[in-house]
Write a protein that holds these residues in place. Structure first.
Motif, PDB file in Angstrom:
ATOM      1  N   ALA A 226       0.839  -1.218   0.000  1.00 51.65           N
ATOM      2  CA  ALA A 226       0.000   0.000   0.000  1.00 51.65           C
ATOM      3  C   ALA A 226       0.865   1.255   0.000  1.00 51.65           C
ATOM      4  CB  ALA A 226      -0.932  -0.017   1.202  1.00 51.65           C
ATOM      5  N   TYR A 227       1.951   1.213   0.760  1.00 54.42           N
ATOM      6  CA  TYR A 227       2.853   2.378   0.858  1.00 54.42           C
ATOM      7  C   TYR A 227       3.504   2.670  -0.490  1.00 54.42           C
ATOM      8  CZ  TYR A 227       7.037   5.074   2.036  1.00 54.42           C
ATOM      9  OH  TYR A 227       8.033   6.013   2.075  1.00 54.42           O
ATOM     10  N   HIS A 228       4.021   1.639  -1.153  1.00 54.13           N
ATOM     11  CA  HIS A 228       4.670   1.869  -2.444  1.00 54.13           C
ATOM     12  C   HIS A 228       3.656   2.276  -3.518  1.00 54.13           C
ATOM     13  CE1 HIS A 228       8.097   0.006  -0.433  1.00 54.13           C
ATOM     14  NE2 HIS A 228       8.825   0.603  -1.357  1.00 54.13           N
ATOM     15  N   ARG A 229       2.461   1.753  -3.422  1.00 56.51           N
ATOM     16  CA  ARG A 229       1.389   2.188  -4.337  1.00 56.51           C
ATOM     17  C   ARG A 229       1.104   3.679  -4.109  1.00 56.51           C
ATOM     18  NH1 ARG A 229      -4.277   1.724  -3.130  1.00 56.51           N
ATOM     19  NH2 ARG A 229      -5.481   2.382  -4.947  1.00 56.51           N
ATOM     20  N   ASN A 230       1.062   4.078  -2.839  1.00 55.62           N
ATOM     21  CA  ASN A 230       0.833   5.483  -2.482  1.00 55.62           C
ATOM     22  C   ASN A 230       1.923   6.381  -3.092  1.00 55.62           C
ATOM     23  OD1 ASN A 230       1.681   7.836  -0.603  1.00 55.62           O
ATOM     24  ND2 ASN A 230      -0.406   7.428   0.081  1.00 55.62           N
ATOM     25  N   LYS A 231       3.173   5.922  -3.023  1.00 53.34           N
ATOM     26  CA  LYS A 231       4.277   6.719  -3.566  1.00 53.34           C
ATOM     27  C   LYS A 231       4.083   6.978  -5.058  1.00 53.34           C
ATOM     28  CE  LYS A 231       8.052   4.603  -1.376  1.00 53.34           C
ATOM     29  NZ  LYS A 231       9.478   4.505  -0.991  1.00 53.34           N
ATOM     30  N   PHE A 232       3.785   5.913  -5.799  1.00 51.29           N
ATOM     31  CA  PHE A 232       3.607   6.085  -7.255  1.00 51.29           C
ATOM     32  C   PHE A 232       2.384   6.949  -7.561  1.00 51.29           C
ATOM     33  CE2 PHE A 232       6.444   2.336  -7.624  1.00 51.29           C
ATOM     34  CZ  PHE A 232       7.373   2.908  -8.486  1.00 51.29           C
ATOM     35  N   GLN A 233       1.360   6.848  -6.713  1.00 46.08           N
ATOM     36  CA  GLN A 233       0.161   7.677  -6.932  1.00 46.08           C
ATOM     37  C   GLN A 233       0.448   9.155  -6.699  1.00 46.08           C
ATOM     38  OE1 GLN A 233      -2.638   5.550  -4.369  1.00 46.08           O
ATOM     39  NE2 GLN A 233      -3.791   4.910  -6.158  1.00 46.08           N
ATOM     40  N   ARG A 234       1.512   9.441  -5.967  1.00 41.86           N
ATOM     41  CA  ARG A 234       1.894  10.851  -5.753  1.00 41.86           C
ATOM     42  C   ARG A 234       2.639  11.427  -6.957  1.00 41.86           C
ATOM     43  NH1 ARG A 234       5.227  10.815  -0.650  1.00 41.86           N
ATOM     44  NH2 ARG A 234       4.660   8.671  -0.135  1.00 41.86           N
ATOM     45  N   GLY A 235       2.792  10.623  -8.002  1.00 42.84           N
ATOM     46  CA  GLY A 235       3.323  11.173  -9.261  1.00 42.84           C
ATOM     47  C   GLY A 235       4.811  11.013  -9.467  1.00 42.84           C
ATOM     48  N   PHE A 236       5.458  10.120  -8.724  1.00 41.86           N
ATOM     49  CA  PHE A 236       6.894   9.924  -8.943  1.00 41.86           C
ATOM     50  C   PHE A 236       7.122   9.033 -10.168  1.00 41.86           C
ATOM     51  CE2 PHE A 236       6.763  10.936  -4.377  1.00 41.86           C
ATOM     52  CZ  PHE A 236       7.624  12.024  -4.393  1.00 41.86           C
ATOM     53  N   ASP A 237       8.103   9.445 -10.990  1.00 46.70           N
ATOM     54  CA  ASP A 237       8.452   8.647 -12.170  1.00 46.70           C
ATOM     55  C   ASP A 237       9.234   7.406 -11.763  1.00 46.70           C
ATOM     56  OD1 ASP A 237       7.564  10.446 -14.425  1.00 46.70           O
ATOM     57  OD2 ASP A 237       8.857  11.825 -13.321  1.00 46.70           O
ATOM     58  N   ARG A 238       9.942   7.517 -10.659  1.00 48.95           N
ATOM     59  CA  ARG A 238      10.752   6.397 -10.176  1.00 48.95           C
ATOM     60  C   ARG A 238      10.870   6.502  -8.666  1.00 48.95           C
ATOM     61  NH1 ARG A 238      13.578   2.554 -12.544  1.00 48.95           N
ATOM     62  NH2 ARG A 238      12.910   3.263 -14.584  1.00 48.95           N
ATOM     63  N   CYS A 239      10.846   5.355  -8.005  1.00 51.23           N
ATOM     64  CA  CYS A 239      11.022   5.321  -6.547  1.00 51.23           C
ATOM     65  C   CYS A 239      12.253   4.484  -6.227  1.00 51.23           C
ATOM     66  CB  CYS A 239       9.796   4.713  -5.864  1.00 51.23           C
ATOM     67  SG  CYS A 239       8.325   5.750  -6.016  1.00 51.23           S
ATOM     68  N   ILE A 240      13.119   5.040  -5.401  1.00 51.92           N
ATOM     69  CA  ILE A 240      14.342   4.342  -4.986  1.00 51.92           C
ATOM     70  C   ILE A 240      14.272   4.100  -3.482  1.00 51.92           C
ATOM     71  CG2 ILE A 240      16.864   4.454  -4.870  1.00 51.92           C
ATOM     72  CD1 ILE A 240      16.726   6.537  -7.172  1.00 51.92           C
ATOM     73  N   ASP A 241      14.486   2.856  -3.073  1.00 51.16           N
ATOM     74  CA  ASP A 241      14.553   2.507  -1.651  1.00 51.16           C
ATOM     75  C   ASP A 241      15.974   2.065  -1.331  1.00 51.16           C
ATOM     76  OD1 ASP A 241      11.831   2.863  -1.570  1.00 51.16           O
ATOM     77  OD2 ASP A 241      11.313   0.743  -1.432  1.00 51.16           O
ATOM     78  N   ILE A 242      16.471   2.474  -0.180  1.00 48.97           N
ATOM     79  CA  ILE A 242      17.768   1.956   0.288  1.00 48.97           C
ATOM     80  C   ILE A 242      17.491   1.036   1.461  1.00 48.97           C
ATOM     81  CG2 ILE A 242      19.993   2.564   1.302  1.00 48.97           C
ATOM     82  CD1 ILE A 242      19.963   5.041  -0.469  1.00 48.97           C
ATOM     83  N   TRP A 243      17.791  -0.251   1.256  1.00 53.05           N
ATOM     84  CA  TRP A 243      17.508  -1.281   2.260  1.00 53.05           C
ATOM     85  C   TRP A 243      18.793  -1.984   2.670  1.00 53.05           C
ATOM     86  CZ3 TRP A 243      13.032  -4.292  -0.663  1.00 53.05           C
ATOM     87  CH2 TRP A 243      11.878  -3.486  -0.698  1.00 53.05           C
ATOM     88  N   GLY A 244      18.755  -2.576   3.861  1.00 48.70           N
ATOM     89  CA  GLY A 244      19.851  -3.442   4.286  1.00 48.70           C
ATOM     90  C   GLY A 244      19.895  -4.685   3.413  1.00 48.70           C
ATOM     91  N   ALA A 245      21.101  -5.246   3.237  1.00 47.95           N
ATOM     92  CA  ALA A 245      21.280  -6.402   2.348  1.00 47.95           C
ATOM     93  C   ALA A 245      20.450  -7.605   2.791  1.00 47.95           C
ATOM     94  CB  ALA A 245      22.756  -6.775   2.278  1.00 47.95           C
TER      95      ALA A 245
END
Length: 461
Positions: A226-245
Motif C-alpha cells: 500500500a505504501y509503495h502504491r501510495n508513492k507512485f500515486q503521488r506522481g513519482f516517475d521512479r522510486c528508490i529505496d535503500i535497504w539493508g542487504a
C-alpha cells in the motif's frame, strides 16, 4: 579544449557539474526509515549518508528529488513496543519478579528510560486502567519522543527530509484495504486457514505471502505494498529505496506486487546496502565507550565529526562490505581522506591570500594565456576537472554517489602533484595568472562536491 574547460568553470561557478540529464523527472528516495521503537544504529549511519548523497547527486544530474522517511508507527512492532513499555512501567511499582519480561519483548535500556519518564510524570495512576488504555497512553507518550529523537539525530547528521510518512496513515485512510481490494479483484489473493494470501509465486517469488492474518490484522507486507502504491500515486516517475542487504529476498516480491496492483514494478529500484563494521585500534568495536552499550548513531556523531562521517560512509559502493575506522575519522592529517580533500581547498585559499599580500590579484585570463598551461601535471588536472559533470551523471545512473567521493579524492591528489611540480608565485604574469585560474577552478569543483554532500569546505586549516 583545455582552455575552454577552465573558462566554463569560471563562468558557471557553483553551477559547474550540474546538468539537465534527468529532464526534471520526479524521483523519490526513501532511506534510513528506522524502526521508531528504538534508537538508530550504525547501519542507519551508512544508509543516511548514502541516501542523502544519492539524492544530492540525482538533483545535480537534473532530477526533481524528494527525500522520504517511512515511520513504521503501526502493526506488530508497535504492539510489541506497547507491551514492552507496559511491562517496564509495571515493574517500576511491582518489581521485576511480579511482572517478568517475555524474551521476545524489546529489552533495550531505551524502553526502561521511556517507562521511567512516563512514571515520573503520571506516577502509578495508570496501573488501575485497562491494559489497552494503559498501553495506548504509554505509546502516545513514548513514540513521539522517539520520533523527535530520530529527527534531531538526523538533523545533526545534516539530513533533512521532504516527507516523514506515517504507516498509520495507510491504516486509518483505508489505503491498505483499497490495495487488498485491488489485489482480490485481479484474482491475486486466496483464503487459507482463515488468512488472506497473495499469489506471490505468480510473479516469480518462491512462496506466497500472507496479507491479512487470522486475527484480521494486515501484515507488514500488505502495508508495504500500500505504501509503495501510495508513492507512485503521488506522481513519482521512479522510486528508490535503500535497504539493508538482509532484505534482498524482498526486492523481487515488492516489484512483483507493484505489477500485481497495476503499476510498473520496473520503476521501483532498490539499493541494497551491506553492514558496517566499526574498527578502533584495528579491532572491531560493538560498544560505546561513553555508554557501554551498543553504538548508536548519536554516539557516533558525539565522537566523530559530521564531515568525516558523511564522507567516509560514502567512500564505498552500497553493496560492498565496509569497515569504518574510528581512529582515522578523527585524524587531522593526509591519512584521513576528508581532511586531505578539505586541506586541498584550504591550501588554494591560502595561496590566493598570500599572492594578494604580494600584490598579485587574480584576473580574467585570455584564451592565449590559458594555452600556456602545457605541463603534464596541468593537463592531467584539467582533464580531471573536465570529467566532473559526466561523473555526476554516471553516479546518478548507477545510484553510486561514492563515485563522486572517489573523484574528489583523486582531484585533491592531482592538485597536490600539480602544486609540487608547477610554481605559481614568481612566474611571469601571464603564466602566473593562468595557473591561478587553474587553482581557482580546482577550488570551485572541490567546493561544489563538498557542499553538494553537505560537508564543509574550509578556507583555512
Amino acid at each position: 579544449f583545455y582552455a575552454a574547460v577552465l573558462q566554463d568553470i569560471e563562468a558557471l561557478q557553483d553551477g559547474y557539474g550540474r546538468s539537465d540529464f534527468g529532464k526534471g523527472k520526479k524521483i523519490n528516495v526513501e532511506f534510513v526509515s528506522a524502526n521508531p521503537t528504538g534508537p538508530m544504529h550504525m547501519g542507519n549511519a551508512r544508509g543516511g549518508a548514502l541516501g542523502d548523497c544519492l539524492a544530492a547527486v540525482l538533483d545535480a544530474a537534473g532530477y526533481q528529488v524528494s527525500r522520504e522517511f517511512y515511520i513504521n508507527d503501526a502493526g506488530n512492532q508497535i504492539d510489541k513496543f506497547a507491551l514492552s513499555l507496559d511491562i517496564r512501567y509495571q515493574q517500576i511499582f511491582k518489581g521485576e519478579e511480579a511482572v517478568p519480561m517475555p524474551e521476545d519483548c524489546y529489552q533495550g535500556a531505551d524502553i526502561l528510560e521511556r517507562a521511567q519518564e512516563f512514571a515520573d510524570l503520571y506516577g502509578d495512576s495508570c496501573l488501575e486502567k485497562s491494559q489497552e488504555e494503559r498501553q495506548k497512553a504509554l505509546v502516545d507518550f513514548a513514540l513521539p519522543k522517539n520520533i523527535a529523537k530520530m529527527q534531531s539525530d538526523l538533523k545533526k547528521y545534516r539530513i533533512e527530509y521532504d516527507t516523514w510518512f506515517h504507516e498509520s496513515v495507510l491504516h486509518n485512510d483505508g489505503e491498505i484495504q483499497d490495495t487488498l481490494k485491488i489485489l482480490t479483484e485481479k484474482g491475486m489473493t486466496y483464503e487459507l486457514d482463515g488468512a488472506l494470501w497473495y499469489k506471490a509465486t505468480d510473479f516469480g517469488a518462491e512462496k506466497d505471502e500472507v496479507l491479512v492474518r487470522k486475527n484480521g490484522n494486515p501484515t507488514y507486507f500488505a502495508a508495504d505494498i500500500a505504501y509503495h502504491r501510495n508513492k507512485f500515486q503521488r506522481g513519482f516517475d521512479r522510486c528508490i529505496d535503500i535497504w539493508g542487504a538482509d532484505h534482498h529476498g524482498h526486492v523481487a516480491r515488492m516489484k512483483g506486487a507493484m505489477n500485481a496492483v497495476g503499476l510498473d514494478g520496473s520503476k521501483l529500484d532498490v539499493v541494497l546496502m551491506q553492514l558496517v563494521k566499526l574498527v578502533r585500534n584495528g579491532e572491531i568495536v560493538r560498544m560505546s565507550k561513553r555508554t557501554g552499550k551498543a553504538i548508536q548513531l548519536a554516539d557516533l556523531l558525539d565522537e566523530v565529526p559530521v564531515d568525516a562521517a558523511r564522507f567516509l560512509f560514502n567512500m564505498r559502493e552500497a553493496n560492498s562490505q565496509m569497515e569504518f575506522d574510528l581512529d582515522l575519522a578523527v585524524q587531522q592529517d593526509a591519512q584521513n581522506p576528508v581532511y586531505y580533500v578539505q586541506y586541498a581547498h584550504a591550501r588554494i585559499c591560502s595561496i590566493l591570500k598570500a599572492l594578494e599580500k604580494d600584490g598579485v590579484v587574480k584576473r580574467a585570463c585570455s584564451e592565449e594565456e590559458l594555452l600556456l598551461l602545457v605541463q603534464p601535471e596541468e593537463l592531467s588536472l584539467i582533464r580531471h576537472l573536465a570529467a566532473y559533470t559526466g561523473e555526476v551523471v554516471s553516479a546518478a545512473k548507477d545510484y553510486d554517489p561514492a563515485r563522486i567521493t572517489r573523484y574528489v579524492i583523486d582531484l585533491a591528489n592531482l592538485f597536490h602533484k600539480f602544486y609540487n611540480a608547477c610554481r605559481v608565485k614568481g612566474e611571469e604574469d601571464s603564466l602566473c595568472q593562468a595557473r591561478l585560474t587553474l587553482c581557482v577552478a580546482v577550488k570551485t569543483v572541490i567546493h561544489n562536491v563538498l557542499t553538494m554532500f553537505k560537508i564543509s569546505a574550509p578556507e583555512s586549516m
